[in-house]
Scaffold this motif. Structure first.
Motif, mmCIF file in Angstrom:
data_model
loop_
_atom_site.group_PDB
_atom_site.id
_atom_site.type_symbol
_atom_site.label_atom_id
_atom_site.label_comp_id
_atom_site.label_asym_id
_atom_site.label_seq_id
_atom_site.Cartn_x
_atom_site.Cartn_y
_atom_site.Cartn_z
ATOM 1 N N LEU A 1 0.830 -1.200 0.000
ATOM 2 C CA LEU A 1 0.000 0.000 0.000
ATOM 3 C C LEU A 1 0.869 1.256 0.000
ATOM 4 O O LEU A 1 0.604 2.210 -0.730
ATOM 5 N N ARG A 2 1.927 1.262 0.808
ATOM 6 C CA ARG A 2 2.841 2.413 0.850
ATOM 7 C C ARG A 2 3.411 2.700 -0.541
ATOM 8 O O ARG A 2 3.390 3.833 -1.014
ATOM 9 N N VAL A 3 3.876 1.663 -1.214
ATOM 10 C CA VAL A 3 4.439 1.817 -2.559
ATOM 11 C C VAL A 3 3.358 2.292 -3.538
ATOM 12 O O VAL A 3 3.595 3.196 -4.352
ATOM 13 N N ALA A 4 2.172 1.709 -3.468
ATOM 14 C CA ALA A 4 1.075 2.094 -4.371
ATOM 15 C C ALA A 4 0.660 3.548 -4.152
ATOM 16 O O ALA A 4 0.293 4.245 -5.110
ATOM 17 N N LEU A 5 0.709 4.032 -2.901
ATOM 18 C CA LEU A 5 0.381 5.434 -2.617
ATOM 19 C C LEU A 5 1.386 6.370 -3.272
ATOM 20 O O LEU A 5 1.011 7.374 -3.893
ATOM 21 N N VAL A 6 2.663 6.058 -3.142
ATOM 22 C CA VAL A 6 3.704 6.906 -3.730
ATOM 23 C C VAL A 6 3.657 6.838 -5.258
ATOM 24 O O VAL A 6 3.777 7.862 -5.942
ATOM 25 N N ASP A 7 3.445 5.651 -5.793
ATOM 26 C CA ASP A 7 3.405 5.468 -7.249
ATOM 27 C C ASP A 7 2.072 5.886 -7.863
ATOM 28 O O ASP A 7 1.977 6.005 -9.088
ATOM 29 N N ALA A 8 1.040 6.066 -7.030
ATOM 30 C CA ALA A 8 -0.323 6.362 -7.508
ATOM 31 C C ALA A 8 -0.763 5.309 -8.528
ATOM 32 O O ALA A 8 -1.339 5.614 -9.564
ATOM 33 N N ILE B 1 6.995 8.453 1.530
ATOM 34 C CA ILE B 1 6.333 7.950 2.737
ATOM 35 C C ILE B 1 7.299 7.010 3.455
ATOM 36 O O ILE B 1 7.791 6.053 2.860
ATOM 37 N N GLU B 2 7.560 7.319 4.725
ATOM 38 C CA GLU B 2 8.357 6.441 5.576
ATOM 39 C C GLU B 2 7.508 6.077 6.791
ATOM 40 O O GLU B 2 6.892 6.953 7.400
ATOM 41 N N LEU B 3 7.475 4.795 7.126
ATOM 42 C CA LEU B 3 6.671 4.311 8.243
ATOM 43 C C LEU B 3 7.584 3.818 9.363
ATOM 44 O O LEU B 3 8.612 3.193 9.093
ATOM 45 N N SER B 4 7.175 4.068 10.596
ATOM 46 C CA SER B 4 7.924 3.570 11.750
ATOM 47 C C SER B 4 6.956 3.262 12.887
ATOM 48 O O SER B 4 5.768 3.586 12.807
ATOM 49 N N GLU B 5 7.478 2.658 13.933
ATOM 50 C CA GLU B 5 6.712 2.344 15.140
ATOM 51 C C GLU B 5 5.436 1.555 14.826
ATOM 52 O O GLU B 5 4.394 1.752 15.450
ATOM 53 N N GLU C 1 6.270 13.380 2.411
ATOM 54 C CA GLU C 1 6.063 14.647 1.704
ATOM 55 C C GLU C 1 4.934 14.482 0.703
ATOM 56 O O GLU C 1 4.768 13.410 0.119
ATOM 57 N N THR C 2 4.199 15.560 0.524
ATOM 58 C CA THR C 2 3.188 15.607 -0.530
ATOM 59 C C THR C 2 3.481 16.795 -1.430
ATOM 60 O O THR C 2 4.089 17.780 -1.011
#
Length: 142
Positions: A34-41, A83-87, A106-107
């Motif tokens: 999902l993270r990759v798909a969000l960045v790649d749209a 997008i970077e995810l942590s915790e 960032e957006t």
């Protein structure tokens, strides 16, 4: 007899733990996809990873259904550049999983300057026909 019952209980418990670990990995993999798909749209991936019943809440209070969520990303109205995810934590209850994490990124949304993001997110996944689909998302500023 007691030994057989103990062995049976041990095997059931072991199997349950292994299945839970497998589901936790599958959910973590779904979050990363999902993270990759969000960045790649990527429209196809976004569609594949989300439930038709998606409720997607932004930290500014905007609420989108699946169609509006995908349209905003693929049109460039909402444009994640990083997008970077942590915790991250994952909690599973039957066919539902709660994922919490810290999102920094960032957006560069249409008509606006690039902007940093620093939010917390709650994701709700549901297992449907063996696949974990995003059912709900709520972000909040802290």
């Amino acid at each position: 007899m007691k030994r057989t019952l103990f062995l049976l209980a041990f095997l059931i418990l072991s199997n349950t733990l292994l299945m839970a670990q497998g589901d936790e990995k599958a959910i973590a993999d779904a979050v990363e996809k999902l993270r990759v798909a969000l960045v790649d749209a990527n429209e196809a991936d976004l569609d594949k990873l989300t439930s038709p019943m998606l409720s997607y809440g932004h930290s500014n209070g905007l609420l989108e259904d699946k169609k509006a969520f995908i349209r905003a990303l693929t049109s460039g109205d909402a444009n994640f550049t990083k997008i970077e995810l942590s915790e991250q934590t994952i909690t599973i209850s039957g066919d539902v999983a709660l994922v919490r994490h810290h999102l920094v990124g960032e957006t560069h949304n249409k008509g606006k300057e690039p902007a940093p993001i620093n939010i917390r997110v709650l994701l709700v996944f549901q297992k449907v026909k063996g696949n974990w689909l995003l059912l709900g998302r709520q972000a909040f500023k802290f």
